[in-house]
Design a protein around this motif. Sequence first.
Motif, PDB file in Angstrom:
ATOM      1  N   SER A  62      37.869  37.004  36.848  1.00 33.30           N
ATOM      2  CA  SER A  62      36.866  37.977  37.122  1.00 33.30           C
ATOM      3  C   SER A  62      37.106  38.392  38.575  1.00 33.30           C
ATOM      4  O   SER A  62      37.076  39.853  38.790  1.00 33.30           O
ATOM      5  CB  SER A  62      35.437  37.051  37.495  1.00 33.30           C
ATOM      6  OG  SER A  62      35.054  36.586  36.260  1.00 33.30           O
ATOM      7  N   LEU A  63      37.842  37.816  39.492  1.00 35.93           N
ATOM      8  CA  LEU A  63      38.298  38.365  40.774  1.00 35.93           C
ATOM      9  C   LEU A  63      39.392  39.581  40.710  1.00 35.93           C
ATOM     10  O   LEU A  63      39.399  40.382  41.475  1.00 35.93           O
ATOM     11  CB  LEU A  63      38.921  37.319  41.722  1.00 35.93           C
ATOM     12  CG  LEU A  63      37.859  36.278  42.003  1.00 35.93           C
ATOM     13  CD1 LEU A  63      38.547  34.977  42.865  1.00 35.93           C
ATOM     14  CD2 LEU A  63      36.703  36.887  43.238  1.00 35.93           C
ATOM     15  N   THR A  64      39.819  39.467  39.680  1.00 33.65           N
ATOM     16  CA  THR A  64      41.003  40.555  39.057  1.00 33.65           C
ATOM     17  C   THR A  64      40.108  41.837  39.047  1.00 33.65           C
ATOM     18  O   THR A  64      40.897  42.824  39.521  1.00 33.65           O
ATOM     19  CB  THR A  64      41.778  40.253  37.875  1.00 33.65           C
ATOM     20  OG1 THR A  64      42.243  38.927  37.913  1.00 33.65           O
ATOM     21  CG2 THR A  64      42.660  41.402  37.551  1.00 33.65           C
ATOM     22  N   GLN A  65      39.049  42.045  38.480  1.00 33.43           N
ATOM     23  CA  GLN A  65      38.245  43.149  38.512  1.00 33.43           C
ATOM     24  C   GLN A  65      37.720  43.376  39.732  1.00 33.43           C
ATOM     25  O   GLN A  65      37.581  44.799  39.957  1.00 33.43           O
ATOM     26  CB  GLN A  65      37.256  42.890  37.480  1.00 33.43           C
ATOM     27  CG  GLN A  65      37.420  42.424  36.189  1.00 33.43           C
ATOM     28  CD  GLN A  65      36.407  41.851  35.392  1.00 33.43           C
ATOM     29  OE1 GLN A  65      35.191  42.539  35.466  1.00 33.43           O
ATOM     30  NE2 GLN A  65      36.671  40.900  34.483  1.00 33.43           N
ATOM     31  N   VAL A  66      37.283  42.355  40.711  1.00 42.80           N
ATOM     32  CA  VAL A  66      36.684  42.723  41.928  1.00 42.80           C
ATOM     33  C   VAL A  66      37.580  42.940  43.130  1.00 42.80           C
ATOM     34  O   VAL A  66      37.501  43.995  44.031  1.00 42.80           O
ATOM     35  CB  VAL A  66      35.672  41.494  42.233  1.00 42.80           C
ATOM     36  CG1 VAL A  66      35.202  41.743  43.728  1.00 42.80           C
ATOM     37  CG2 VAL A  66      34.845  41.324  41.445  1.00 42.80           C
ATOM     38  N   ILE A  67      38.596  42.247  43.604  1.00 44.47           N
ATOM     39  CA  ILE A  67      39.402  42.396  44.636  1.00 44.47           C
ATOM     40  C   ILE A  67      39.975  43.964  44.929  1.00 44.47           C
ATOM     41  O   ILE A  67      40.061  44.146  45.918  1.00 44.47           O
ATOM     42  CB  ILE A  67      40.394  41.442  44.687  1.00 44.47           C
ATOM     43  CG1 ILE A  67      39.869  39.941  44.894  1.00 44.47           C
ATOM     44  CG2 ILE A  67      41.419  41.411  45.759  1.00 44.47           C
ATOM     45  CD1 ILE A  67      40.465  38.571  45.282  1.00 44.47           C
ATOM     46  N   PRO A  68      40.542  44.435  43.614  1.00 51.51           N
ATOM     47  CA  PRO A  68      41.183  45.719  43.881  1.00 51.51           C
ATOM     48  C   PRO A  68      40.477  46.664  44.473  1.00 51.51           C
ATOM     49  O   PRO A  68      40.630  47.604  44.675  1.00 51.51           O
ATOM     50  CB  PRO A  68      41.555  45.989  42.439  1.00 51.51           C
ATOM     51  CG  PRO A  68      41.946  44.581  41.830  1.00 51.51           C
ATOM     52  CD  PRO A  68      40.961  43.770  42.570  1.00 51.51           C
TER      53      PRO A  68
ATOM     54  N   LYS B  71      45.003  26.090  40.193  1.00 50.89           N
ATOM     55  CA  LYS B  71      44.915  26.884  38.983  1.00 50.89           C
ATOM     56  C   LYS B  71      45.351  28.136  38.924  1.00 50.89           C
ATOM     57  O   LYS B  71      45.270  28.829  37.733  1.00 50.89           O
ATOM     58  CB  LYS B  71      43.380  26.463  38.494  1.00 50.89           C
ATOM     59  CG  LYS B  71      43.075  25.331  38.339  1.00 50.89           C
ATOM     60  CD  LYS B  71      41.736  24.723  37.540  1.00 50.89           C
ATOM     61  CE  LYS B  71      41.230  23.234  37.473  1.00 50.89           C
ATOM     62  NZ  LYS B  71      40.069  23.094  36.908  1.00 50.89           N
ATOM     63  N   MET B  72      45.387  28.697  39.889  1.00 49.51           N
ATOM     64  CA  MET B  72      45.989  30.266  39.958  1.00 49.51           C
ATOM     65  C   MET B  72      47.238  30.291  39.505  1.00 49.51           C
ATOM     66  O   MET B  72      47.693  31.521  38.840  1.00 49.51           O
ATOM     67  CB  MET B  72      45.821  30.684  41.278  1.00 49.51           C
ATOM     68  CG  MET B  72      44.727  31.050  42.146  1.00 49.51           C
ATOM     69  SD  MET B  72      44.770  31.846  43.510  1.00 49.51           S
ATOM     70  CE  MET B  72      45.737  33.283  43.171  1.00 49.51           C
ATOM     71  N   GLY B  73      47.898  29.346  39.353  1.00 51.11           N
ATOM     72  CA  GLY B  73      49.457  29.301  39.184  1.00 51.11           C
ATOM     73  C   GLY B  73      49.785  29.839  37.654  1.00 51.11           C
ATOM     74  O   GLY B  73      50.681  30.625  37.418  1.00 51.11           O
ATOM     75  N   SER B  74      48.927  29.715  36.656  1.00 50.32           N
ATOM     76  CA  SER B  74      49.119  30.105  35.358  1.00 50.32           C
ATOM     77  C   SER B  74      48.372  31.134  34.822  1.00 50.32           C
ATOM     78  O   SER B  74      48.311  31.779  33.998  1.00 50.32           O
ATOM     79  CB  SER B  74      49.134  29.098  34.383  1.00 50.32           C
ATOM     80  OG  SER B  74      47.740  28.527  34.417  1.00 50.32           O
ATOM     81  N   SER B  75      47.419  31.671  35.757  1.00 48.14           N
ATOM     82  CA  SER B  75      46.316  32.863  35.606  1.00 48.14           C
ATOM     83  C   SER B  75      46.208  34.011  36.280  1.00 48.14           C
ATOM     84  O   SER B  75      45.500  34.747  36.141  1.00 48.14           O
ATOM     85  CB  SER B  75      45.130  31.915  35.288  1.00 48.14           C
ATOM     86  OG  SER B  75      44.754  31.421  36.457  1.00 48.14           O
ATOM     87  N   SER B  76      47.003  33.905  37.412  1.00 48.81           N
ATOM     88  CA  SER B  76      46.839  35.063  38.299  1.00 48.81           C
ATOM     89  C   SER B  76      47.974  36.208  38.249  1.00 48.81           C
ATOM     90  O   SER B  76      47.737  37.036  39.124  1.00 48.81           O
ATOM     91  CB  SER B  76      46.944  34.450  39.781  1.00 48.81           C
ATOM     92  OG  SER B  76      48.285  33.874  39.813  1.00 48.81           O
ATOM     93  N   GLU B  77      48.295  36.284  37.303  1.00 47.73           N
ATOM     94  CA  GLU B  77      49.534  37.161  36.905  1.00 47.73           C
ATOM     95  C   GLU B  77      48.872  38.448  37.121  1.00 47.73           C
ATOM     96  O   GLU B  77      49.346  39.521  38.065  1.00 47.73           O
ATOM     97  CB  GLU B  77      50.336  37.219  35.496  1.00 47.73           C
ATOM     98  CG  GLU B  77      51.177  38.385  35.512  1.00 47.73           C
ATOM     99  CD  GLU B  77      52.052  38.062  34.163  1.00 47.73           C
ATOM    100  OE1 GLU B  77      52.701  39.092  33.799  1.00 47.73           O
ATOM    101  OE2 GLU B  77      51.848  37.000  33.391  1.00 47.73           O
TER     102      GLU B  77
END
Length: 559
Positions: free
Chosen positions: A336-342, A357-363
């Motif tokens: 969700s933050l991938t859509q917001v932060i940019p 938990k960002m390690g495997s999902s924050s690409e």
Amino acid sequence: MSQTKNKNSSGKETKPQTSFVNKFFRGSKHRSSKAESTRESNNLETSDCQPSDGTEETTIPDPAKSQPLSSETEEGSRAEKNEQFLQKLSKKAVDKYLILNNCGLTTSDMRELVALLPFLPDLEELDISWNDFVGGTLHLITQKIHLVSKLKILRLGSCRLTRDDVKALGEALKVIPELEELKLSWNRKVGGNLPLILQKFQEGSKIQTLELVDCALTSEDGAFMGQLLPMLQNLEVLDLSINRNISGSLNSISQGLKHTSNLKVLKLHSCGLSQDSIKILDAAFRYLCNLRRLDLSCNKDLGGAFEDPPAQLTTLRHLQDLDLHQCSLTADDVVSLTQVIPLFSNLQELDLSANKKMGSSSENLLSRLRFLPALKSLLINNCALENETFTALAEASVHLPGLEIFSLSWNKCVGGNLKLLLETLKLSTSLQVLRLSSCSLVTEDVALLASIIQTGHLAKLQKLDLSYNDSICNTGWTIFCQNVQFLKELTELDISLRPSNFRDCGQWFGHLLSAMTKLPEITEIGMKRWILSASQEEELECFNQDHKSSIHFDHGGFQ
């Protein structure tokens, strides 16, 4: 922070040996930018930390401006006493600013301070924070506070205020209508008594900054705050951090925030926020169009709160600082933050640290950081990054030319892969702080870093942390120490070993000492748990003698 208290054998308070002037000058030099600019314009010297040579003239504000005394004799006596008090400060009277934080003030000092107030009718800033003896004696000042009715800034952080102090302060606030900044942080007796202090604030109050960090605020205090906020139309900074009980009254606070459209800074660090908290705050976000800094860090129950993107969070288009470290962000939060932060194109500081938990999902999220061209500080410590996510970050960081602080500590995947940051480190002409602690760096990594330094890159670097990278061999440290001399602005370097590891210092230590002679700004070297030989200890001793110990070697682990 506790202050040293001086008592004689009978248990009575005695005057400490250190003069009040020296305690005054040991106080914090921190000033608000507004205060700094005003003082500079008036050419007021406030940074000299030693008594003067006696040639400096002490000037007294015109007593005519203060309350008249009952007779000329009393007036002359009072003026003489205050002149003596100011002479103890060994500097000119500063009509508008009295900064006495962390000075170990005694009750006797407080009385002298109160005696000075009639001669400072134009006082705008009073800071007596971090002085334990203020607690229980604040009434001495509040009884005379009407004499400095132009006061704009009042700082009483960590003064051990009592309930009576709190009550006295509440009464005093009604006679200082110009107050713009009130700091009461780290006073636990404020909790449960907040209405006693702030109930005098009326609609149209000029207060701009209100800081109540770690004040043991209750849920009732939070509810009162929600009712008070609509009256604080000029409020720009609100810090309620480390008050876990206010989460129970977050609905009231959120409703109040809707009326603070001028708010620029909102800090709710470690306030016990939960998943529902973001939904509650989201109702207020659309009204905070001027918000520049949002701190929700260290709320460990916040994980999952962003899984459904808060609709109004996207309205914070002017946001410059977002702190979400240690919030237990889930993989869905990251999506969700991938859509917001940019969308925060003005963002300058982003802290996502300690969200493993960002390690495997924050690409995807990290790859989109390229859309934040104004970013100056990026902290991603201890996020369990994996090779794919680190690669995405490395590729995005090339597009962040203004980066000044870059921290990747405690991400093991960096080790052996520092080459992925090669272009970033070459192009980062503004980088001042680089932290790579406990990244499993290997010899090839520091050799690469040395090569970048040698070719003139990282010229602005001031702080470099390579600690807890025990896999680097002596050859690697030698190459690094031979080239660190090119970091001419470096002030701090840390190459300490892990707490469980002790190693003999190699021949590179001589290269390090040689490099230090060529670094004019260096002041701190972290070398914990490196063991010096007898000859190396002699080298260090000679070095300290030659350089007057201007460089502190933190070698707590030498054996």
